[in-house]
Write a protein that holds these residues in place. Structure first.
Motif, mmCIF file in Angstrom:
data_model
loop_
_atom_site.group_PDB
_atom_site.id
_atom_site.type_symbol
_atom_site.label_atom_id
_atom_site.label_comp_id
_atom_site.label_asym_id
_atom_site.label_seq_id
_atom_site.Cartn_x
_atom_site.Cartn_y
_atom_site.Cartn_z
ATOM 1 N N ALA A 736 7.656 1.106 4.703
ATOM 2 C CA ALA A 736 7.497 -0.144 4.287
ATOM 3 C C ALA A 736 8.728 -0.403 3.387
ATOM 4 O O ALA A 736 9.190 0.343 2.602
ATOM 5 N N PRO A 737 9.256 -1.874 3.393
ATOM 6 C CA PRO A 737 10.343 -2.337 2.805
ATOM 7 C C PRO A 737 10.291 -1.947 1.508
ATOM 8 O O PRO A 737 11.321 -1.688 0.940
ATOM 9 N N GLU A 738 9.011 -2.014 0.655
ATOM 10 C CA GLU A 738 9.099 -1.974 -0.821
ATOM 11 C C GLU A 738 9.258 -0.389 -1.201
ATOM 12 O O GLU A 738 9.613 -0.150 -2.441
ATOM 13 N N ILE A 739 9.179 0.592 -0.303
ATOM 14 C CA ILE A 739 9.351 1.720 -0.841
ATOM 15 C C ILE A 739 10.450 2.484 -0.112
ATOM 16 O O ILE A 739 10.845 3.702 -0.419
ATOM 17 N N ILE A 740 11.210 1.702 0.884
ATOM 18 C CA ILE A 740 12.456 2.656 1.564
ATOM 19 C C ILE A 740 13.658 3.012 0.446
ATOM 20 O O ILE A 740 14.144 3.948 0.961
ATOM 21 N N ASP A 741 13.660 2.350 -0.727
ATOM 22 C CA ASP A 741 14.736 2.712 -1.290
ATOM 23 C C ASP A 741 14.281 4.072 -2.325
ATOM 24 O O ASP A 741 15.264 4.165 -3.136
ATOM 25 N N SER A 778 17.024 3.296 8.850
ATOM 26 C CA SER A 778 16.522 2.172 9.179
ATOM 27 C C SER A 778 15.179 2.335 9.749
ATOM 28 O O SER A 778 14.600 3.275 10.387
ATOM 29 N N SER A 779 14.109 1.262 9.149
ATOM 30 C CA SER A 779 12.793 1.501 9.863
ATOM 31 C C SER A 779 12.072 0.293 9.912
ATOM 32 O O SER A 779 12.651 -0.940 8.982
ATOM 33 N N LYS A 780 11.118 0.009 10.363
ATOM 34 C CA LYS A 780 10.393 -1.057 10.815
ATOM 35 C C LYS A 780 8.666 -0.453 10.827
ATOM 36 O O LYS A 780 8.496 0.193 11.522
ATOM 37 N N VAL A 781 7.956 -1.442 9.957
ATOM 38 C CA VAL A 781 6.508 -0.870 10.048
ATOM 39 C C VAL A 781 5.762 -1.061 11.257
ATOM 40 O O VAL A 781 6.053 -2.088 11.911
ATOM 41 N N GLY A 782 5.186 -0.099 11.940
ATOM 42 C CA GLY A 782 4.714 -0.178 13.081
ATOM 43 C C GLY A 782 5.393 0.296 14.107
ATOM 44 O O GLY A 782 4.945 0.250 15.299
ATOM 45 N N ALA A 783 6.672 0.365 13.990
ATOM 46 C CA ALA A 783 7.615 0.686 15.254
ATOM 47 C C ALA A 783 8.562 1.990 15.137
ATOM 48 O O ALA A 783 8.809 2.467 16.048
#
Length: 932
Positions: A736-741, A778-783
């Protein structure tokens, strides 16, 4: 069935004859007769005064009246009562005369019997009734026809006889009705010669039984022309054959004249309106004059014309318009001299003439141009000063008239305004040029600049806004910003609007959306614009995209945070080691000192030793994160280590996970602790496995990478030099973008309790940093996710790299580098020039097109940044391809998403170079393009 009641007045002075007639009627069974018999005419007239009768039986020879006079006298009293005359054989001629004058029948005494008498009486009554009805109908028809303004006519199909023509014919045709009695077809001789054929054809249609409707012209005796609307029809008899023809001919000249006048006026108004609109759109005086002349020619039907301007006190003509062609002329006129224009300058009056040969005002200009008739009107300024004139020549199909002058004066008034406006515009052009330059600066600006009203509707949208958000001006003007820029969270916009209205300005960071659905972060400056009265009118907004800036700041802050955490963890680990050392020593020493301890105590000491060791291992992991646990560094060929990791994964991971690898054999070596690197990559593949509980794809890839200054500028952890990049990718649930950091923070985990310590990724980062490398994620949720580890290549590799790069040296090819970042342009230029390439640079798409147009035959390849101000790379690339379909273009972008690559491919670009790129990647991309 009831018998018919018939009341009879019998005027008979001979009693035997009277009785005989009464007896005859008594014998009739079909009717009942009520007979009133008198012997004198005087008695009969008295009876008619006081009683009503159905029929009169009249003997012409009476004591007080004799012969035809008897019939005449009684008929005056009984015009509407049928009369049957009774006569002897000697008076039959007299009876015939009575019938000619209105008697219904006559009977010869001595030849009458009951049924014959009854039948004659009934027929007489019926004929009289029909006669009366016909007379009434004819009277109504005649009254109607003679009061109509239209001519009503009836006649035979062969035009041999004219039954009736109403008096209106004389007024319309100008000829007497009596003329039609002798020559029933005389009316057609008055038909306009060009219309006779259609009139005759319509007459033939009428004779065939078809109703007709035709308009035609007639010539009256005085030569005037009248328009006729003739509706005619055929009247058949009981056998269906045409009995006679009838029709109504109406004079529609006034209507025609009104229609023609209306059409002409409508056309003139359309021309005036069109000319006025067109005149008001042109900004230069010659264009105004040209439009004026063309409109005037069309307006009055002239074939030629010219417009003059008062220049230095003289009326000056420079162009002559004739039948769509313009030829230059040069005529000047002083007031009162030289012809009609000079006369107009003196009198300031309009004028027209339809015979220039005899007109004293016509001068040399008109005669040299072959003018036969002309009209001229002055053009006045708002201050009622003469500034020019409009002159028309050779009106076609007609003559100039006062009406033409009126129309031309209206056009001249519009032209006067346009001429003065053109003069004002000429004086304002410099100021407008400055405004245009300022507007151009707004479009050149990389920032998004737009204006919205207090209801959030867009009023202005510059090119920068189009580039940043993706919408063209026509897509957003008058649209509400909350419908497309801030659909997810309009609260921020509302708070900013409120603050701007209250204080006059506001600035801050806003989350907004682009046309393609991307969420971006902008630094937004809002300024309140007020109207002349000082009331809030609109808001000027300047948005700067700080998405990448914030990402870089986040990376930098994360690196600082991790560094701080590492320092803290190192100190904690040191203290924990000091604490655990005596605990572990005592746990191991006590069993030696006290061999006779009971079994429970030994189990407790073993538990103490085991947990102390676990604590020591945990401290080692913390130290690995903090500074990387020191180990023996050797030259490591990562290919073998990565293949080993792949084999372990294939043997131990669920079969639902497909494992792929792309590990080239020529990987550079790195100076590293092989054991620690093994731990790094095992942690990464295990995390990938855990992210795919239902199966998926796990890939391991590696590549040699040369990081240059441009790449290093864009990644705070990178340094210039040679690296080996190892990527571990999965198709799992993503981060999730909110926890990637936070994923590299010690003890941070998203796994269930007992399934992870939260030190795996922090250990990875610690080991990689201790080797001088860095990690990108790099990440995308579900992908899925990708972790990319960069490890610096060993010194012997760098020597080999320099040798390899020499192989990529160019042969003086000219490269056009297009990028809005000056630093990237300069480092790319320096890199290319160091490898024997010539370089041109451009800061945006417009400059790139200009450079390419100038050096098209020299430029071998274009390096095009896809995200630029003024004109982005996609539009610039399409334009270059239109200029040269064979142009070689390599796309560059900091966005390496599938969409970005697809966008470049869609416009025919075959190579995509993601930023940041190394010198080797850059040179290799060029060589690949040159080799095709």
């Amino acid at each position: 069935m009831a018998k018919q009641q018939i009341k009879v007045l019998l005027v008979e002075d001979n009693p035997p004859d009277a009785r005989l007639l009464e007896e005859y009627l008594d014998e009739v069974t079909t009717a009942q007769f009520d007979i009133k018999q008198v012997e004198l005419l005087e008695e009969a007239l008295k009876c008619l005064d006081v009683e009503s009768f159905d029929i009169i039986l009249l003997d012409l020879s009476l004591p007080d009246s004799h012969g035809f006079d008897t019939f005449v006298k009684i008929r005056r009293y009984a015009l509407n009562i049928p009369i049957v005359v009774l006569t002897s054989l000697d008076d039959e001629t007299l009876a015939m005369r009575a019938m000619q004058e209105g008697a219904q029948d006559y009977l010869v005494k001595g030849q009458v019997y009951g049924n014959l008498l009854a039948r004659a009486m009934r027929y007489a009554i019926e004929r009289k009734r029909i006669e009366l009805e016909l007379r009434q109908s004819e009277a109504k028809f005649r009254t109607l026809a003679e009061n109509l303004q239209a001519a009503v006519w009836m006649g035979t199909p062969d035009s041999s006889n004219n039954f009736y023509t109403s008096p209106a014919y004389e007024k319309i045709w100008g000829r007497r009705v009596e003329s039609l009695r002798d020559r029933p077809d005389a009316w057609i001789e008055a038909v306009y010669p060009e219309d006779r054929e259609v009139v005759r054809w319509k007459l033939e249609q009428q004779i065939q039984g078809n109703p007709t409707n035709v308009e035609y012209r007639i010539l009256q005796p005085d030569g005037s022309v009248r328009w006729i609307w003739d509706r005619s029809f055929a009247i058949p008899d009981e056998r269906g054959e045409i009995w006679y023809l009838g029709g109504i001919a109406e004079d529609i000249s006034d209507r025609k004249q009104s229609e023609e006048s209306l059409l002409r006026r409508t056309h003139q108004l359309e021309v005036l309106s069109r000319a006025t609109r067109k005149i008001n759109t042109v900004l230069k005086i010659p264009a105004v004059l040209g439009t004026l002349i063309a409109a005037a020619i069309e307006l009055v039907g002239a074939s030629a014309g010219a417009a003059g301007l008062v220049i230095e006190g003289k009326m000056t003509f420079t162009e002559y318009h004739q039948k769509g062609k313009i030829r230059p002329i040069n005529f000047t006129f002083d007031p009162g001299k030289g012809g009609i224009a000079g006369w107009l300058m003196q009198t300031k009056m309009p004028y027209f003439t339809n015979d220039t040969a005899l007109d004293p005002y016509v001068g040399a200009m008109q005669r040299s141009l072959g003018v036969k008739n002309l009209a001229i009107v002055p053009i006045f300024s708002r201050k009622d000063e003469l500034i020019g004139c409009l002159e028309l020549h050779n009106k076609e199909y007609d003559r100039f008239s006062d009406r033409d002058i009126t129309v031309l004066e209206g056009l001249a008034a519009s032209a006067a305004v346009a001429l003065e406006n053109a003069k004002m515009i000429l004086e304002c052009q410099q100021a407008e040029q400055k405004i245009r330059e300022q507007a151009a600066l707004l479009d050149v600006a990389t920032d998004a600049i737009f204006v919205k009203d207090l209801d959030n509707q867009i009023l202005f949208w510059n090119k920068g806004a189009e580039r940043l958000y993706g919408w063209k001006p026509q897509e957003v003007l008058l649209k509400n910003t909350q419908d497309f820029l801030s659909k997810k969270d309009p609260t921020q916009q509302e708070e900013a609007l409120k603050a701007t209205i209250e204080s006059g300005a506001w600035q801050g960071e806003l989350h907004k959306e682009t046309k393609d659905g991307r969420e971006i972060l902008v630094e937004s400056h809002w300024t309140l614009v007020r109207d002349e009265a000082g009331n809030p009118k609109s808001i000027l907004i300047v948005d700067t995209d700080i998405t990448e800036k914030k990402q870089l700041e986040a990376k930098f802050l994360r690196a600082q945070r991790l560094e701080s955490l590492g320092t803290l963890a190192s100190g904690i680990a040191h203290d924990l080691n000091n604490i655990l050392t005596p605990v572990l020593a005592v746990a191991q020493l006590l069993p030696l000192k006290l061999p006779n301890l009971d079994e429970q105590s030994q189990r407790m000491l073993l538990m103490l030793e085991t947990n102390a060791k676990r604590g020591a291992d945990l401290v080692k992991q913390i130290l690995s994160f903090a500074r990387g646990a020191e180990g023996k560094r050797t030259s490591v060929q990562l290919k073998h280590l990565l293949l080993d990791i792949e084999q372990i994964a294939k043997r131990t991971f669920p079969k639902t996970i497909e494992i792929e690898s792309d590990i080239p054999s020529e990987l550079w070596t790195v100076s590293a602790d092989a054991t620690q690197l093994h731990q790094v990559f095992m942690n990464l593949v295990v995390n990938g496995r855990d992210a795919m509980p239902h199966g998926g794809s796990l890939s391991i890839s590696a590549a040699n990478v040369q990081i240059d200054e441009s790449y290093a500028r864009m990644n705070v952890e990178a340094r210039v030099g040679a690296y080996v990049a190892i990527a571990v990718s999965d198709t799992g649930i993503g981060i999730a973008p909110e926890i990637i950091d936070r994923i590299f923070d010690p003890f941070f985990t998203t796994k269930e309790v007992g399934k992870g310590t939260g030190l795996g990724l922090s250990t990875v980062l610690g080991i990689v940093k201790s080797h001088g490398g860095f990690v990108e994620v790099s990440s995308k949720v579900g992908a899925g996710s990708q972790f990319k580890v960069y490890l610096p290549a060993s010194e012997d590799t760098l020597m080999q790299t320099a040798i390899e790069l020499e192989l990529f040296s160019g042969n003086g090819e000219l490269i056009l580098v297009v990028d809005d970042e000056a630093a990237i342009r300069e480092i790319t230029k320096a890199t290319l020039e160091s490898y024997n390439y010539r370089v041109l640079t451009a800061s945006d798409g417009i400059e790139a097109i200009a450079q390419y147009a100038e050096h098209m035959n020299e430029i071998s390849l274009v390096l095009m940044d896809m995200m630029m101000p003024t004109m982005d790379g996609a539009i610039a690339s399409r334009t270059l391809r239109k200029m040269n379909p064979q142009v070689e273009i390599i796309a560059m972008s900091g966005l390496t998403s599938t969409d970005a690559i697809a966008n470049a491919t869609s416009i025919g670009i075959k190579q995509f170079l993601p930023k940041p790129f190394t010198a080797k990647e850059l040179i290799a991309a060029l060589q690949k393009s040159f080799k095709g």
